[in-house]
Design an enzyme around this catalytic site. Structure first.
Site, PDB file in Angstrom:
ATOM      1  N   HIS A   8       0.766   8.904   4.712  1.00 47.82           N
ATOM      2  CA  HIS A   8       0.792  10.238   4.060  1.00 47.82           C
ATOM      3  C   HIS A   8      -0.500  10.896   4.120  1.00 47.82           C
ATOM      4  O   HIS A   8      -1.577   9.962   4.216  1.00 47.82           O
ATOM      5  CB  HIS A   8       1.591  10.492   3.044  1.00 47.82           C
TER       6      HIS A   8
ATOM      7  N   SER B  10       0.051   4.374   1.402  1.00 48.82           N
ATOM      8  CA  SER B  10      -1.192   5.277   1.576  1.00 48.82           C
ATOM      9  C   SER B  10      -2.453   4.846   2.047  1.00 48.82           C
ATOM     10  O   SER B  10      -2.358   4.276   3.229  1.00 48.82           O
ATOM     11  CB  SER B  10      -1.585   5.786  -0.004  1.00 48.82           C
TER      12      SER B  10
END
Length: 202
Positions: A126, A101
């Site tokens: 993501h 992330s």
């Protein structure tokens, strides 16, 4: 005799001072920082504060940020990213384990040629996620604002990745639509790291 005794005492005191260094002191002297958990507001304050202090003390010495993190709030990650970009010395970023992330962006934000992932490290990129809580009927307007903010943050993160990676923006955007895991070799080809580490020498 007295002079010899005094010299011995001084040597002993020096040895005690050296051995009295704590683990934190040694890391601080080596300008070594760790992001080894989820990036909370408190950890963000500590990391950015230490970067700033080290920069003020001596901006000719490089800093080393080791990363093994699942990420955290985007705003916290962007604060660390901005600080690493804003200080004068180069920041080496080194991934051990996982950089997922927003921690993945922090890893990519290290100085060029100094972004390292070790052989068993993984990268995950993501898109930002929103968590809508509360009564939907009463919080609909707030939820819409939250979604707008998340979309803006997504755009910011995408732009940063686009600056770093040679991959086209549309490819990065598609990869961010889902959880995209990368080995160190894949991350290097993607342009998110510069090298695969084999040893640690600071």
């Amino acid at each position: 005799m007295m002079k010899k005794m005094k010299k011995k005492m001084k040597r002993k005191k020096k040895k005690k001072k050296k051995s009295g260094l704590t683990y934190s002191d040694r890391l601080y002297r080596a300008r070594t920082l760790f992001l080894f958990q989820e990036l909370t507001a408190e950890l963000t304050a500590n990391l950015t504060g230490l970067m700033a202090v080290l920069n003020i003390e001596d901006n000719t010495l490089e800093q080393f940020l080791f990363i093994n993190s699942t990420g955290g709030k985007i705003v916290n990650g962007l604060a660390v990213y901005d600080m690493s970009q804003g200080i004068i010395p180069d920041v080496h970023t080194l991934c051990l384990g996982l950089a997922a992330s927003i921690a993945s962006l922090i890893l990519s934000g290290g100085a060029l040629t100094k972004r390292i992932a070790f052989p068993n490290a993984w990268r995950l990129i993501h898109q930002p996620k929103a968590k809508i809580e509360g009564n939907p009927l009463n919080k609909l307007a707030d939820a819409e604002l939250d979604i707008d903010e998340v979309l803006q943050l997504r755009k910011t993160v995408l732009e940063y990745y686009a600056r770093i990676s040679p991959s086209p923006v549309w490819v990065i955007a598609e990869d961010m639509e889902r959880d995209t895991f990368m080995t160190p070799t894949e991350a290097q080809a993607y342009g998110l790291i510069d090298d695969i580490g084999t040893d640690i020498s600071i």
